[in-house]
Design a protein around this motif. Structure first.
Motif, mmCIF file in Angstrom:
data_model
loop_
_atom_site.group_PDB
_atom_site.id
_atom_site.type_symbol
_atom_site.label_atom_id
_atom_site.label_comp_id
_atom_site.label_asym_id
_atom_site.label_seq_id
_atom_site.Cartn_x
_atom_site.Cartn_y
_atom_site.Cartn_z
ATOM 1 N N GLY A 128 0.831 -1.198 0.000
ATOM 2 C CA GLY A 128 0.000 0.000 0.000
ATOM 3 C C GLY A 128 0.871 1.254 0.000
ATOM 4 O O GLY A 128 2.052 1.209 -0.376
ATOM 5 N N THR A 129 0.291 2.354 0.459
ATOM 6 C CA THR A 129 1.055 3.610 0.442
ATOM 7 C C THR A 129 2.154 3.623 1.512
ATOM 8 O O THR A 129 3.034 4.473 1.470
ATOM 9 N N LYS A 130 2.110 2.671 2.449
ATOM 10 C CA LYS A 130 3.193 2.528 3.444
ATOM 11 C C LYS A 130 4.542 2.318 2.752
ATOM 12 O O LYS A 130 5.591 2.670 3.297
ATOM 13 N N GLY A 131 4.511 1.762 1.551
ATOM 14 C CA GLY A 131 5.747 1.530 0.805
ATOM 15 C C GLY A 131 6.535 2.816 0.575
ATOM 16 O O GLY A 131 7.774 2.805 0.601
ATOM 17 N N TYR A 132 5.816 3.916 0.373
ATOM 18 C CA TYR A 132 6.511 5.208 0.173
ATOM 19 C C TYR A 132 7.260 5.618 1.448
ATOM 20 O O TYR A 132 8.381 6.115 1.395
ATOM 21 N N GLY A 133 6.583 5.407 2.591
ATOM 22 C CA GLY A 133 7.198 5.766 3.875
ATOM 23 C C GLY A 133 8.433 4.916 4.134
ATOM 24 O O GLY A 133 9.461 5.417 4.605
ATOM 25 N N LEU A 134 8.338 3.628 3.804
ATOM 26 C CA LEU A 134 9.474 2.725 4.007
ATOM 27 C C LEU A 134 10.636 3.112 3.093
ATOM 28 O O LEU A 134 11.800 3.035 3.486
ATOM 29 N N ALA A 135 10.300 3.542 1.883
ATOM 30 C CA ALA A 135 11.347 3.982 0.943
ATOM 31 C C ALA A 135 12.050 5.231 1.490
ATOM 32 O O ALA A 135 13.284 5.337 1.433
ATOM 33 N N LEU A 136 11.279 6.154 2.037
ATOM 34 C CA LEU A 136 11.884 7.366 2.629
ATOM 35 C C LEU A 136 12.798 6.989 3.797
ATOM 36 O O LEU A 136 13.900 7.526 3.935
#
Ligand code: CA2
Length: 142
Positions: A128-136
């Motif tokens: 989900g959009t959590k992937g963006y946070g993990l990438a950051l």
């Protein structure tokens, strides 16, 4: 403070409006707010951009050279065929992480083939959009 460019490609502006079963109900604006908050907590400066145009995405990747410390990119459907985005990612030599909201391996066969990922350190998909946070988070610690 590290400067990170977050790029979203084709149709991601429609998040939360249609296809909620696949991409969730979070809107694009809510995703941007989440990225802003996450960046702040990680002491990162983020610039978030979205375009439906492949050429625009290529130009933004080029402009990041010398101005940013890393890229988080969800190219949308361009992932599956854009040699131009791949070339741009390779050319700028910035650490880049590719994110997909859905699990592209559980979907149509053509989504399993990713052209742009070869220009990235790695790919996060299906979280989900959590992937963006993990990438950051990953880029912050790099
Ligand atoms: O899972 C992802 O993040 C994708 O990059 C999303 C792309 C798709 O082409 C990739 O295969 C996987 C599509 C983004 C379209 O987003 C929409 C959102 C709501 C309604 C319609 C499209």
């Amino acid at each position: 403070m590290k400067k990170i460019l977050v790029l979203n490609g084709a149709n991601l502006n429609l998040l939360g409006v249609r296809e909620k079963g696949i991409y969730g109900s979070e809107t694009y604006e809510e995703l941007c707010a989440y990225l802003g908050e996450t960046a702040q907590s990680l002491n990162l400066e983020v610039e978030i951009k979205q375009s439906n145009s492949e050429g625009q995405l290529v130009s933004w990747i080029q402009e990041a050279c010398g101005n940013k410390d890393g890229i988080v990119i969800n190219p949308g459907a361009y992932t599956h065929y854009s040699a131009a985005i791949l070339d741009a990612l390779k050319a700028v030599q910035l650490p880049a992480i590719e994110v997909h909201i859905s699990n592209i391996h559980q979907r149509e066969e053509f989504r399993r083939h990713c052209v742009t990922t070869a220009g990235c350190i790695g790919q996060i998909c299906g979280l989900g959009t959590k992937g963006y946070g993990l990438a950051l988070e990953y880029l912050a610690k790099l």
